[in-house]
Design a protein around this motif. Structure first.
Motif, PDB file in Angstrom:
ATOM      1  N   ASP A 203       0.802  -1.217   0.000  1.00 20.62           N
ATOM      2  CA  ASP A 203       0.000   0.000   0.000  1.00 20.62           C
ATOM      3  C   ASP A 203       0.841   1.277   0.000  1.00 20.62           C
ATOM      4  N   VAL A 204       2.142   1.166   0.223  1.00 23.17           N
ATOM      5  CA  VAL A 204       2.947   2.384   0.360  1.00 23.17           C
ATOM      6  C   VAL A 204       4.160   2.446  -0.574  1.00 23.17           C
ATOM      7  N   TYR A 205       4.525   1.310  -1.197  1.00 18.00           N
ATOM      8  CA  TYR A 205       5.751   1.361  -2.008  1.00 18.00           C
ATOM      9  C   TYR A 205       5.523   2.125  -3.318  1.00 18.00           C
ATOM     10  N   ILE A 206       6.630   2.572  -3.905  1.00 17.28           N
ATOM     11  CA  ILE A 206       6.606   3.330  -5.161  1.00 17.28           C
ATOM     12  C   ILE A 206       6.841   2.351  -6.306  1.00 17.28           C
ATOM     13  N   PRO A 207       5.870   2.154  -7.185  1.00 22.79           N
ATOM     14  CA  PRO A 207       6.005   1.126  -8.225  1.00 22.79           C
ATOM     15  C   PRO A 207       7.033   1.451  -9.310  1.00 22.79           C
ATOM     16  N   LYS A 208       7.342   2.717  -9.484  1.00 19.33           N
ATOM     17  CA  LYS A 208       8.302   3.082 -10.539  1.00 19.33           C
ATOM     18  C   LYS A 208       9.721   2.970 -10.009  1.00 19.33           C
ATOM     19  N   VAL A 209      10.536   2.142 -10.650  1.00 15.19           N
ATOM     20  CA  VAL A 209      11.944   2.015 -10.276  1.00 15.19           C
ATOM     21  C   VAL A 209      12.752   1.659 -11.517  1.00 15.19           C
ATOM     22  N   ASP A 210      13.837   2.367 -11.726  1.00 15.52           N
ATOM     23  CA  ASP A 210      14.727   2.081 -12.858  1.00 15.52           C
ATOM     24  C   ASP A 210      15.546   0.843 -12.538  1.00 15.52           C
ATOM     25  N   SER A 211      15.704  -0.025 -13.525  1.00 17.63           N
ATOM     26  CA  SER A 211      16.491  -1.241 -13.337  1.00 17.63           C
ATOM     27  C   SER A 211      17.178  -1.592 -14.648  1.00 17.63           C
ATOM     28  N   VAL A 212      18.139  -2.521 -14.569  1.00 21.53           N
ATOM     29  CA  VAL A 212      18.834  -2.993 -15.771  1.00 21.53           C
ATOM     30  C   VAL A 212      18.861  -4.520 -15.761  1.00 21.53           C
ATOM     31  N   ASN A 213      18.958  -5.082 -16.958  1.00 21.96           N
ATOM     32  CA  ASN A 213      19.040  -6.538 -17.102  1.00 21.96           C
ATOM     33  C   ASN A 213      20.471  -7.002 -16.853  1.00 21.96           C
ATOM     34  N   VAL A 214      20.623  -8.233 -16.393  1.00 23.37           N
ATOM     35  CA  VAL A 214      21.951  -8.775 -16.089  1.00 23.37           C
ATOM     36  C   VAL A 214      22.872  -8.777 -17.310  1.00 23.37           C
ATOM     37  N   ASN A 215      22.302  -8.804 -18.501  1.00 20.63           N
ATOM     38  CA  ASN A 215      23.110  -8.882 -19.719  1.00 20.63           C
ATOM     39  C   ASN A 215      23.424  -7.509 -20.317  1.00 20.63           C
ATOM     40  N   GLU A 216      22.967  -6.451 -19.661  1.00 27.43           N
ATOM     41  CA  GLU A 216      23.201  -5.098 -20.178  1.00 27.43           C
ATOM     42  C   GLU A 216      24.696  -4.765 -20.125  1.00 27.43           C
ATOM     43  N   LYS A 217      25.184  -4.033 -21.116  1.00 27.42           N
ATOM     44  CA  LYS A 217      26.583  -3.631 -21.142  1.00 27.42           C
ATOM     45  C   LYS A 217      26.842  -2.578 -20.058  1.00 27.42           C
ATOM     46  N   PRO A 218      28.020  -2.627 -19.416  1.00 24.38           N
ATOM     47  CA  PRO A 218      28.337  -1.642 -18.372  1.00 24.38           C
ATOM     48  C   PRO A 218      28.230  -0.199 -18.862  1.00 24.38           C
ATOM     49  N   GLU A 219      28.611   0.041 -20.129  1.00 21.52           N
ATOM     50  CA  GLU A 219      28.542   1.398 -20.657  1.00 21.52           C
ATOM     51  C   GLU A 219      27.103   1.908 -20.691  1.00 21.52           C
ATOM     52  N   GLU A 220      26.149   1.012 -20.999  1.00 21.76           N
ATOM     53  CA  GLU A 220      24.735   1.397 -21.017  1.00 21.76           C
ATOM     54  C   GLU A 220      24.224   1.655 -19.602  1.00 21.76           C
ATOM     55  N   VAL A 221      24.702   0.844 -18.651  1.00 21.87           N
ATOM     56  CA  VAL A 221      24.333   1.062 -17.248  1.00 21.87           C
ATOM     57  C   VAL A 221      24.825   2.436 -16.796  1.00 21.87           C
ATOM     58  N   ALA A 222      26.044   2.773 -17.192  1.00 24.60           N
ATOM     59  CA  ALA A 222      26.625   4.069 -16.825  1.00 24.60           C
ATOM     60  C   ALA A 222      25.791   5.222 -17.386  1.00 24.60           C
ATOM     61  N   LYS A 223      25.318   5.069 -18.617  1.00 25.47           N
ATOM     62  CA  LYS A 223      24.488   6.113 -19.227  1.00 25.47           C
ATOM     63  C   LYS A 223      23.188   6.306 -18.457  1.00 25.47           C
ATOM     64  N   ILE A 224      22.558   5.197 -18.067  1.00 25.41           N
ATOM     65  CA  ILE A 224      21.288   5.278 -17.340  1.00 25.41           C
ATOM     66  C   ILE A 224      21.483   5.934 -15.976  1.00 25.41           C
ATOM     67  N   MET A 225      22.522   5.497 -15.257  1.00 27.22           N
ATOM     68  CA  MET A 225      22.754   6.051 -13.920  1.00 27.22           C
ATOM     69  C   MET A 225      23.144   7.516 -13.994  1.00 27.22           C
ATOM     70  N   SER A 226      23.888   7.887 -15.032  1.00 32.98           N
ATOM     71  CA  SER A 226      24.278   9.283 -15.194  1.00 32.98           C
ATOM     72  C   SER A 226      23.066  10.142 -15.559  1.00 32.98           C
ATOM     73  N   LYS A 227      22.228   9.631 -16.443  1.00 32.17           N
ATOM     74  CA  LYS A 227      21.055  10.388 -16.902  1.00 32.17           C
ATOM     75  C   LYS A 227      20.089  10.685 -15.758  1.00 32.17           C
ATOM     76  N   TYR A 228      19.882   9.692 -14.896  1.00 37.00           N
ATOM     77  CA  TYR A 228      18.892   9.844 -13.824  1.00 37.00           C
ATOM     78  C   TYR A 228      19.520  10.131 -12.458  1.00 37.00           C
TER      79      TYR A 228
END
Length: 450
Positions: A203-228
């Motif tokens: 009843d209280v948690y926030i359903p929106k959360v950014d996540s990445v797949n285990v197979n995602e490239k580190p460079e793409e993870v870096a872009k997502i974390m930097s963007k947000y």
């Protein structure tokens, strides 16, 4: 706090304490020194001295020291430690750092080291991480995190969080999962503290959360974390189960390594090397691009040889050859650097065609301005308007071609899955030198009517 500064006097003092085995004084000296600074000290010691210091200090400090050491220094130290001693060090580390170190060990002792880790759950998590490709989010993540189930009430949630937090160095986020461990969202600490203990997390948690797949490239993870502006990001498997998290310190390492690699590639170094590597390693990294430069130089000389008669009649054309080659190389590198930077930061907008048109217009504007200056200078200097005009028109054409090559090549390489950083170094410079000289003499021949 005064910043740590490594001095020759300090290194010499530590070497003397180790040589005389004054352990009490040595431990006291290292007591208030940060583990990253201890690593800097150890990098300056020989193998025996480094191993002695690691064995002397407590594992809760030396485990972090190991993660900060140069890779070759760490390898030398681990070679001198027993499986039990290595296991004790790994037991103090987060699973991602422990897995990285185990990945560097010889296969012959990996199993023995893992079997010596006392915390079996910790050992299981490390083994789980080893199955992921190191160049993926799974290979980058740590298993330590705080997660709660959506069907728990707040009271049980707090109790479980306290137990989980004991194994987590820093709690960035509280993740919410269902009964199958599938990631559902995140929990605000403020909402948790201001909500009735009987309220269910659903009843209280926030359903929106950014996540990445285990197979995602580190460079793409870096872009997502930097963007947000994320300090940590959860990692999920193929069916959405929460399996780990990646923290900002790991991403900083990824960004730094990628920047180092791109910088070396732009400078014409084809392998990941450091200044302390052997002469043979440095030669292998540099020689391919130097050979390309040699081939380019020979090609340019051959092209000039084909216009030998024209050069003999208009010697001034020869004197402007370095200028034409330099402008072609500079414009090409500038264009490619902007494109590569845009690709790396995911800032390029629009189609390839629109990007090429923009760069061509930019090259044309720069070319016209520079050519006008060159025309005036050459005309005043030599008093030969036609020759000055030929050189100036050639400059505009060379700049346009260099701009096109510098823009198109990195975009083409990116489309083919090849690191476009390769296009910012000798590759662009050499190709533009050859095309630039060919265009220069060809246009000069037409304008001068030879």
């Amino acid at each position: 706090m005064t910043p740590f500064k490594l001095t020759d006097e300090l290194v010499e003092q530590i070497e003397q304490l180790i040589d005389s085995q004054q352990n009490t004084e040595l431990v006291k000296l290292m007591d208030d020194v940060h583990y990253a600074d201890i690593a800097e000290i150890i990098n300056e010691l020989n193998e025996d001295e480094a191993t002695y210091l690691i064995k002397l200090l407590e594992t809760d400090k030396t485990s972090d020291v190991l993660t900060e050491l140069d890779e070759d220094v760490r390898e030398a130290i681990l070679k001198n430690l027993s499986a039990k001693e290595i296991a004790d060090e790994l037991g103090e580390l987060d699973t991602d750092d422990a897995a990285d170190i185990i990945g560097e060990l010889p296969n012959s002792i990996v199993q023995e080291v893992i079997s010596e880790i006392e915390d079996r759950e910790h050992a299981k998590d490390i083994v789980d991480l080893l199955r992921y490709d190191e160049n993926s989010a799974g290979g980058l993540m740590a298993k330590e995190l705080v997660k709660v189930r959506e069907n728990w009430d707040v009271l049980k949630c707090v109790k479980e969080m306290r137990a989980q937090a004991e194994n987590v160095t820093r709690v960035h986020s509280i993740y919410v999962v269902d009964e199958e461990d599938k990631l559902k969202g995140r929990l605000s600490l403020k909402d948790l503290l201001t909500t009735s203990t009987r309220t269910h997390i659903a009843d209280v948690y926030i359903p929106k959360v950014d996540s990445v797949n285990v197979n995602e490239k580190p460079e793409e993870v870096a872009k997502i974390m930097s963007k947000y502006d994320l300090e940590a990001i959860p990692v999920v498997d193929e069916i959405g189960r929460l399996v780990g998290r990646i923290t900002i310190d790991d991403i900083v390492d990824v960004i730094r390594e990628e920047a180092d690699k791109d910088y070396q590639m732009a400078a014409g170094i084809s392998q990941d090397v450091e200044a302390d590597d052997s002469i043979w390693q440095l030669t292998r990294a540099r020689l391919p691009w130097l050979f390309l430069g040699l081939v380019g130089g020979v090609g340019a000389a051959a092209i000039m040889g084909g216009f030998e008669e024209m050069i003999s009649k208009h010697a001034i054309l020869f004197f402007f050859t370095p200028l034409i080659a330099a402008m072609a190389g500079n414009v090409g590198v500038q264009s490619s650097a902007i494109i590569v930077q845009g690709l790396a930061n995911d800032d390029l907008k629009g189609s390839v065609g629109s990007r090429l048109i923009k760069e061509m217009l930019l090259a044309l504007l720069n070319g016209v301005i520079l050519a006008a200056i060159l025309l005036l200078f050459t005309w005043v200097w030599k008093g030969d308007f036609l020759t000055a005009l030929a050189i100036s028109i050639s400059l505009i054409a060379v700049i346009l071609v260099a701009g096109f090559i510098g823009t198109f090549i990195p975009l083409f390489l990116h489309k083919r899955g090849i690191d476009p950083a390769i296009a910012t170094g000798p590759f662009i410079t050499t190709s533009n030198d050859i095309f630039g000289i060919l265009i220069y003499f060809w246009i000069a021949k037409i304008v001068l009517g030879i």
